[in-house]
Scaffold this motif. Structure first.
Motif: not given
Ligand code: RIB
Length: 273
Positions: A226-230, A263-268
């Motif tokens: 999960t991260t903040i995408a630039q 925000l790109v929500q994944r599985f972490s």
């Protein structure tokens, strides 16, 4: 009389080409420059400020038409020097802080840090840590400030912007009672994956981890990060477009452009147990 002969060369200065973020940024820059029949010369500045003088001289000697500067190792002094020597048009971005003199394009780092925090807050985390370099550049510090606007008591842990930096930060994380970690870039998050695995911890069961950048590998690590995408490619394109505009209209006032992050929500990341 003004010299009108053009080299069609643009110098691009980045701090760390081994980080996929800067590779992607460069692809965006090159995409626009190539369409306009310009050629990008890539310089990896690293952290070595002593090299800077050589780079500046070399760029001027090669007669570049302009510069795109993403590295803080390129100092304001060198900017003045380049401006004075040839009145070289330039764009500053990412790790290079804006000066009033030249055009700038940035992403909304403060908002990104805030979005990361709000995501963890929604998941119920109360005790959180942030990993970032001690003498962070302004763009990175803004992420922290955005995060701290939601979590003023976040534990701050020192770590360089690399996988090694994340791994080295792990013992300090383990010594706290936090349940979630904001890695100020994705490489730090990957280093934490390694360090936490070695310590027998599981993500996101024991710790939620959120990164920043959304570099390619995020979707291939386990769990996907999960991260903040630039908008990294677009950011590179925007920088190149701005520079070309400046070349065509040198007399315009210096501008600043800010691109949104998401925000790109994944599985972490997961709800607090
Ligand atoms: O991953 C490298 C980091 O340095 C990125 O977050 C980028 O924005 C740069 O500042």
């Amino acid at each position: 009389r003004m010299v009108t002969k053009k080299s069609h060369l643009i110098g691009v200065l980045v701090p760390d080409i081994s980080n996929p973020f800067f590779a992607q940024l460069f692809l965006g820059i090159q995409d626009i420059l190539n369409q306009q029949e310009y050629v990008a010369l890539l310089y990896n500045m690293g952290a070595d400020e002593q090299q800077e003088g050589h780079y500046v001289e070399d760029l001027i000697r090669r007669g570049v038409d302009g510069l795109i500067i993403a590295s803080s190792a390129f100092s304001d002094q060198s900017i003045y020097q380049a401006l004075q020597a040839q009145n070289l048009p330039m764009i500053v971005m990412d790790q290079k802080t804006e000066t009033d003199l030249v055009d700038a394009v940035q992403t909304d780092n403060f908002d990104g840090g805030k979005q990361a925090a709000l995501h963890l807050k929604t998941l119920g985390h109360r005790k959180v840590a942030v990993v970032l370099p001690q003498n962070a550049t302004v763009n990175v510090r803004r992420r922290y400030e955005g995060f701290a606007s939601v979590y003023p008591d976040a534990v701050v842990i020192d770590g360089e912007l690399s996988t090694a930096g994340g791994q080295a930060a792990t013992p300090a994380i383990l010594a706290t009672d936090v349940t979630a970690i904001f890695a100020i870039n994705d490489l730090i998050a990957f280093g934490l994956y390694e360090g936490l695995k070695e310590a027998g911890k599981e993500i996101p069961v024991d710790y939620s981890v959120i990164g920043f950048d959304d570099i390619g590998p995020c979707q291939y690590v386990t769990p996907a990060l999960t991260t903040i995408a630039q908008p990294t490619f677009t950011l590179g394109q925007a920088a190149a477009k701005m520079l070309l505009q400046r070349l065509h209209r040198p007399e315009q006032q210096a501008k600043e452009k800010i691109l949104p992050v998401k925000l790109v929500q994944r599985f972490s990341t997961a709800p607090l147990k």
